[in-house]
Design an enzyme around this catalytic site. Sequence first.
Site, PDB file in Angstrom:
ATOM      1  N   HIS A  96      28.705 -21.888  21.048  1.00 18.86           N
ATOM      2  CA  HIS A  96      30.085 -22.155  20.236  1.00 18.86           C
ATOM      3  C   HIS A  96      30.578 -20.947  19.533  1.00 18.86           C
ATOM      4  O   HIS A  96      31.322 -20.931  18.657  1.00 18.86           O
ATOM      5  CB  HIS A  96      29.953 -23.328  19.335  1.00 18.86           C
ATOM      6  CG  HIS A  96      29.865 -24.703  20.115  1.00 18.86           C
ATOM      7  ND1 HIS A  96      30.603 -25.358  20.813  1.00 18.86           N
ATOM      8  CD2 HIS A  96      28.632 -25.494  20.238  1.00 18.86           C
ATOM      9  CE1 HIS A  96      30.219 -26.254  21.434  1.00 18.86           C
ATOM     10  NE2 HIS A  96      28.886 -26.410  21.086  1.00 18.86           N
TER      11      HIS A  96
ATOM     12  N   GLU B 203      16.323 -11.260   2.884  1.00 18.28           N
ATOM     13  CA  GLU B 203      16.055 -11.088   1.353  1.00 18.28           C
ATOM     14  C   GLU B 203      14.991  -9.971   1.110  1.00 18.28           C
ATOM     15  O   GLU B 203      15.173  -9.470   0.342  1.00 18.28           O
ATOM     16  CB  GLU B 203      16.029 -12.245   0.672  1.00 18.28           C
ATOM     17  CG  GLU B 203      14.686 -13.000   0.794  1.00 18.28           C
ATOM     18  CD  GLU B 203      14.412 -14.319   0.114  1.00 18.28           C
ATOM     19  OE1 GLU B 203      15.049 -14.472  -0.993  1.00 18.28           O
ATOM     20  OE2 GLU B 203      13.764 -15.020   0.556  1.00 18.28           O
TER      21      GLU B 203
ATOM     22  N   ARG C 191      11.875 -12.264 -13.055  1.00 18.56           N
ATOM     23  CA  ARG C 191      13.183 -12.636 -13.406  1.00 18.56           C
ATOM     24  C   ARG C 191      14.426 -11.665 -13.695  1.00 18.56           C
ATOM     25  O   ARG C 191      15.635 -11.970 -13.659  1.00 18.56           O
ATOM     26  CB  ARG C 191      12.939 -13.214 -14.645  1.00 18.56           C
ATOM     27  CG  ARG C 191      12.216 -14.503 -14.798  1.00 18.56           C
ATOM     28  CD  ARG C 191      11.861 -14.751 -16.301  1.00 18.56           C
ATOM     29  NE  ARG C 191      12.968 -15.628 -16.805  1.00 18.56           N
ATOM     30  CZ  ARG C 191      13.532 -16.897 -16.426  1.00 18.56           C
ATOM     31  NH1 ARG C 191      12.417 -17.568 -15.975  1.00 18.56           N
ATOM     32  NH2 ARG C 191      14.507 -17.357 -16.904  1.00 18.56           N
TER      33      ARG C 191
ATOM     34  N   ASN D  16      18.473 -14.051 -22.783  1.00 20.64           N
ATOM     35  CA  ASN D  16      18.556 -14.337 -21.474  1.00 20.64           C
ATOM     36  C   ASN D  16      19.737 -15.363 -21.542  1.00 20.64           C
ATOM     37  O   ASN D  16      19.732 -16.381 -22.120  1.00 20.64           O
ATOM     38  CB  ASN D  16      17.146 -14.872 -20.983  1.00 20.64           C
ATOM     39  CG  ASN D  16      17.423 -15.718 -19.658  1.00 20.64           C
ATOM     40  OD1 ASN D  16      16.725 -16.551 -19.426  1.00 20.64           O
ATOM     41  ND2 ASN D  16      18.277 -15.462 -18.587  1.00 20.64           N
ATOM     42  N   GLY D  17      20.769 -15.105 -20.677  1.00 18.13           N
ATOM     43  CA  GLY D  17      21.776 -16.203 -20.578  1.00 18.13           C
ATOM     44  C   GLY D  17      23.376 -15.537 -20.442  1.00 18.13           C
ATOM     45  O   GLY D  17      23.299 -14.180 -20.321  1.00 18.13           O
TER      46      GLY D  17
ATOM     47  N   LYS E 219      14.303 -14.130  -9.587  1.00 16.87           N
ATOM     48  CA  LYS E 219      13.725 -15.282  -9.039  1.00 16.87           C
ATOM     49  C   LYS E 219      14.399 -16.752  -9.502  1.00 16.87           C
ATOM     50  O   LYS E 219      14.525 -17.529  -8.829  1.00 16.87           O
ATOM     51  CB  LYS E 219      12.356 -15.347  -9.267  1.00 16.87           C
ATOM     52  CG  LYS E 219      11.460 -16.833  -8.629  1.00 16.87           C
ATOM     53  CD  LYS E 219      10.047 -16.433  -8.373  1.00 16.87           C
ATOM     54  CE  LYS E 219       9.460 -17.571  -7.485  1.00 16.87           C
ATOM     55  NZ  LYS E 219       9.763 -17.591  -6.021  1.00 16.87           N
TER      56      LYS E 219
ATOM     57  N   GLU F 236      15.659 -21.012   7.039  1.00 14.10           N
ATOM     58  CA  GLU F 236      14.297 -20.255   6.194  1.00 14.10           C
ATOM     59  C   GLU F 236      13.991 -18.923   6.842  1.00 14.10           C
ATOM     60  O   GLU F 236      13.607 -17.979   5.996  1.00 14.10           O
ATOM     61  CB  GLU F 236      13.472 -21.195   6.128  1.00 14.10           C
ATOM     62  CG  GLU F 236      12.238 -20.897   5.172  1.00 14.10           C
ATOM     63  CD  GLU F 236      12.818 -20.526   3.651  1.00 14.10           C
ATOM     64  OE1 GLU F 236      13.980 -20.617   3.296  1.00 14.10           O
ATOM     65  OE2 GLU F 236      11.772 -20.212   2.944  1.00 14.10           O
TER      66      GLU F 236
ATOM     67  N   CYS G  77      16.694 -12.409 -16.387  1.00 13.93           N
ATOM     68  CA  CYS G  77      16.343 -12.048 -17.592  1.00 13.93           C
ATOM     69  C   CYS G  77      15.117 -12.974 -17.881  1.00 13.93           C
ATOM     70  O   CYS G  77      15.089 -13.825 -17.638  1.00 13.93           O
ATOM     71  CB  CYS G  77      17.327 -12.012 -18.493  1.00 13.93           C
ATOM     72  SG  CYS G  77      18.753 -10.798 -18.386  1.00 13.93           S
TER      73      CYS G  77
ATOM     74  N   LYS H  77      14.382 -15.187   4.704  1.00 15.05           N
ATOM     75  CA  LYS H  77      13.154 -14.771   4.281  1.00 15.05           C
ATOM     76  C   LYS H  77      13.306 -13.224   4.726  1.00 15.05           C
ATOM     77  O   LYS H  77      13.042 -12.245   4.027  1.00 15.05           O
ATOM     78  CB  LYS H  77      11.910 -15.123   5.012  1.00 15.05           C
ATOM     79  CG  LYS H  77      11.059 -16.636   4.340  1.00 15.05           C
ATOM     80  CD  LYS H  77      10.712 -16.311   2.895  1.00 15.05           C
ATOM     81  CE  LYS H  77      11.709 -16.840   1.990  1.00 15.05           C
ATOM     82  NZ  LYS H  77      11.704 -18.055   1.553  1.00 15.05           N
TER      83      LYS H  77
ATOM     84  N   TRP I 176      18.138  -8.718 -15.692  1.00 14.85           N
ATOM     85  CA  TRP I 176      18.804  -8.942 -14.389  1.00 14.85           C
ATOM     86  C   TRP I 176      20.455  -8.837 -14.837  1.00 14.85           C
ATOM     87  O   TRP I 176      20.933  -9.727 -15.785  1.00 14.85           O
ATOM     88  CB  TRP I 176      18.584 -10.322 -13.755  1.00 14.85           C
ATOM     89  CG  TRP I 176      19.216 -10.493 -12.415  1.00 14.85           C
ATOM     90  CD1 TRP I 176      18.658 -10.004 -11.311  1.00 14.85           C
ATOM     91  CD2 TRP I 176      20.465 -10.927 -12.070  1.00 14.85           C
ATOM     92  NE1 TRP I 176      19.494 -10.136 -10.282  1.00 14.85           N
ATOM     93  CE2 TRP I 176      20.803 -10.906 -10.718  1.00 14.85           C
ATOM     94  CE3 TRP I 176      21.689 -11.639 -12.662  1.00 14.85           C
ATOM     95  CZ2 TRP I 176      21.795 -11.191 -10.092  1.00 14.85           C
ATOM     96  CZ3 TRP I 176      22.441 -12.169 -12.219  1.00 14.85           C
ATOM     97  CH2 TRP I 176      22.706 -12.074 -10.691  1.00 14.85           C
TER      98      TRP I 176
HETATM   99  C1  F6R Z   1      14.466 -17.499  -1.381  1.00 12.29           C
HETATM  100  C2  F6R Z   1      14.508 -18.220  -2.765  1.00 12.29           C
HETATM  101  C3  F6R Z   1      15.560 -18.710  -3.385  1.00 12.29           C
HETATM  102  C4  F6R Z   1      15.337 -20.086  -4.092  1.00 12.29           C
HETATM  103  C5  F6R Z   1      16.681 -20.334  -4.921  1.00 12.29           C
HETATM  104  C6  F6R Z   1      16.750 -21.752  -5.492  1.00 12.29           C
HETATM  105  O1  F6R Z   1      13.259 -17.184  -0.997  1.00 12.29           O
HETATM  106  O2  F6R Z   1      13.357 -18.326  -3.540  1.00 12.29           O
HETATM  107  O3  F6R Z   1      16.671 -18.974  -2.232  1.00 12.29           O
HETATM  108  O4  F6R Z   1      14.814 -20.892  -3.324  1.00 12.29           O
HETATM  109  O5  F6R Z   1      17.244 -19.574  -5.757  1.00 12.29           O
HETATM  110  O6  F6R Z   1      15.473 -21.565  -6.587  1.00 12.29           O
HETATM  111  P1  F6R Z   1      14.848 -22.923  -7.378  1.00 12.29           P
HETATM  112  O7  F6R Z   1      13.928 -23.333  -6.147  1.00 12.29           O
HETATM  113  O8  F6R Z   1      14.067 -22.603  -8.343  1.00 12.29           O
HETATM  114  O9  F6R Z   1      15.867 -23.717  -7.696  1.00 12.29           O
END
Ligand code: F6R
Length: 617
Positions: free
Chosen positions: A513, A497, A27, A101-102, A612, A490, A2, A494, A75
């Site tokens: 394994h 997601e 957000r 937000n919360g 995010k 990673e 949010c 990517k 969100w």
């Molecule tokens: C993936 C991504 C998330 C963040 C995770 C941690 O592309 O962006 O996995 O890395 O939510 O977020 P931060 O770094 O802001 O604590």
Amino acid sequence: MCGIVGYIGPRRVVPILLEGLKRLEYRGYDSAGLVYLHQGGLVKHRAMGKLVNLEEKLDAVRDVESHIGLGHTRWATHGSPSELNAHPHSDCTGELVVVHNGIIENYHALREELQGKGHVFRSETDTEVLVHLIEELFNGKNLLAAVRKALQRVQGSYAVGVMWSGAPDMLIAARCQSPLVLGVPEPGDGGGCLLASDIPALLPYTNRVVFLDDHEVALLYRDRFEVRKLASGREVSKEVKIVDWNPAMAEKGGYTHFMLKEIFEQPQAILSTFRGRVDPENGQVSLPELGLSDREIKGIKRISLLACGSSWHAALVAKYWLEKRVGIPVEVDIASEFRYRRLILDKSVLVVPISQSGETADTLAGMRLARQAGARVLTICNVLGSTMTREAHGTIYTHAGPEIGVASTKAFTCQLVALFLLTLYFAQVRGTMVAEERRTMIESLVELPPLVAKELPGWLEEMERLAEEFVKSRHFLFLARGENFPIALEGALKLKEISYIHAEGYAAGEMKHGPIALIDRDMPVLALAPQDGVYEKLIANVEEVKARHGRLILLGSRGDDGLARLGEFVVQLPVVMPDLNPILYTIPLQLLAYQVARLRGCDVDQPRNLAKSVTVE
Ligand code: F6R
């Protein structure tokens, strides 16, 4: 999760709220809404889904003569994504509104209590209890007193904006465990005040910001602001900070997506993260911001890294670096696990929470526990003034600039750079690497930005070709060894997601394994195969995949012509010193995910179900 925004001042409010919401949409994008004061009454507009849906509804009122309002992008946590559950939420009279937000944890009990007193609820959200609670405690005169009393009854987290039609010259904002920043005018210039969940929403209007702390409440007027303690009401003086980001940094700048722009910004972001911290001629690194004396650094017995998602992958790479170059034991935790296990910490342990946003709930909670246990806490973070940077003993800022695309790209590679610097600095202080070796590593780091800049356009094309080939795949495996193993994780994250293709990263030696059972003629297997210390071992694992007819994509060293015999597709990358491969090899994987998601018509910057900044547990 949010985003909230608010404005009071001389400008027309609707465009400011919309611009702010656009910059906060990363957000959450389940719904959006705003409210403004017009001819003595509050006018509310809300729409389900992305901000564009709200914008369409607002065409006729963009220029409305109103100079105070609040906005929200959601969100969903409590209550499904719907127009009814969209913020702002109003009290029974419709004269009082709240954006939030919360999470209000005791909302159930409060809702029952308030319903018992005759309040009528219209949504399923936890937020709505807040506005009815304020209404219940409000005597029609002193809104601040009612807000303070209400927030003291609330358990959970909040960043809130409150507005009342009877107070056309004032907005109220408060925070507890959810981020909130104020944009404030120069003394005497009357330019207006803003509130927002994050700095990018303020950037078009001001670079003068004030970070609210937990249990603080702010009163915003056209020409000034004041901040008070929530419980006592005592006024507190707050430092105005100047942010050195500019508005263009949070715009697409001609790119089709933020993610692509942010991938292409990596040469500059990497450079900004090491600039001023390394002296290539003398092989020296300086990190005064750690706030640790040489004696303290020498006394560290263990390092504990904690983070979530991509930031956790950066931590995993750092374990290889720190153990190899500094000879110090390193443990790495997913923050949501760290906070619920028995922590064996004391002041000889350095705890390093890594976070782009500095607001991730689990990482923050883990970091607070570490502090309570007496550990020294050093955070690696991208956002000035974020909660983690304020609560840690020290911060190494990554200078990636604002990252808007939900999938982390430049913030991740900059985290790696910061961790690389930390490794070199500790090696320097503890005398675990000779100066010449350090000098070579710093030189290689300095050479990285121009190298990446040169390669990027070619990678974009190569990854488009690969994406065309694999766009219909349903699964993907990423393999690597050593310090590149976390980059396999990673790469898989990517891809999954943003393209919604199921992908997994594995340590290549672990294949036999279990996961090797998945290999058939349809399974794409991407292996990172630079010519490093574990190259032969990796190639042996690649042979195992080939023997089972997996579709091999190999990313390896330029000049390694042997790869062509093994891989159906080979991408050659420049040769850098092995320690830096995790940074280099990440970037084509970001581009692969980007190109696949684009061809599949996915929403690259705002993938479904994600936000995010994960400020809830
Ligand atoms: C993936 C991504 C998330 C963040 C995770 C941690 O592309 O962006 O996995 O890395 O939510 O977020 P931060 O770094 O802001 O604590």
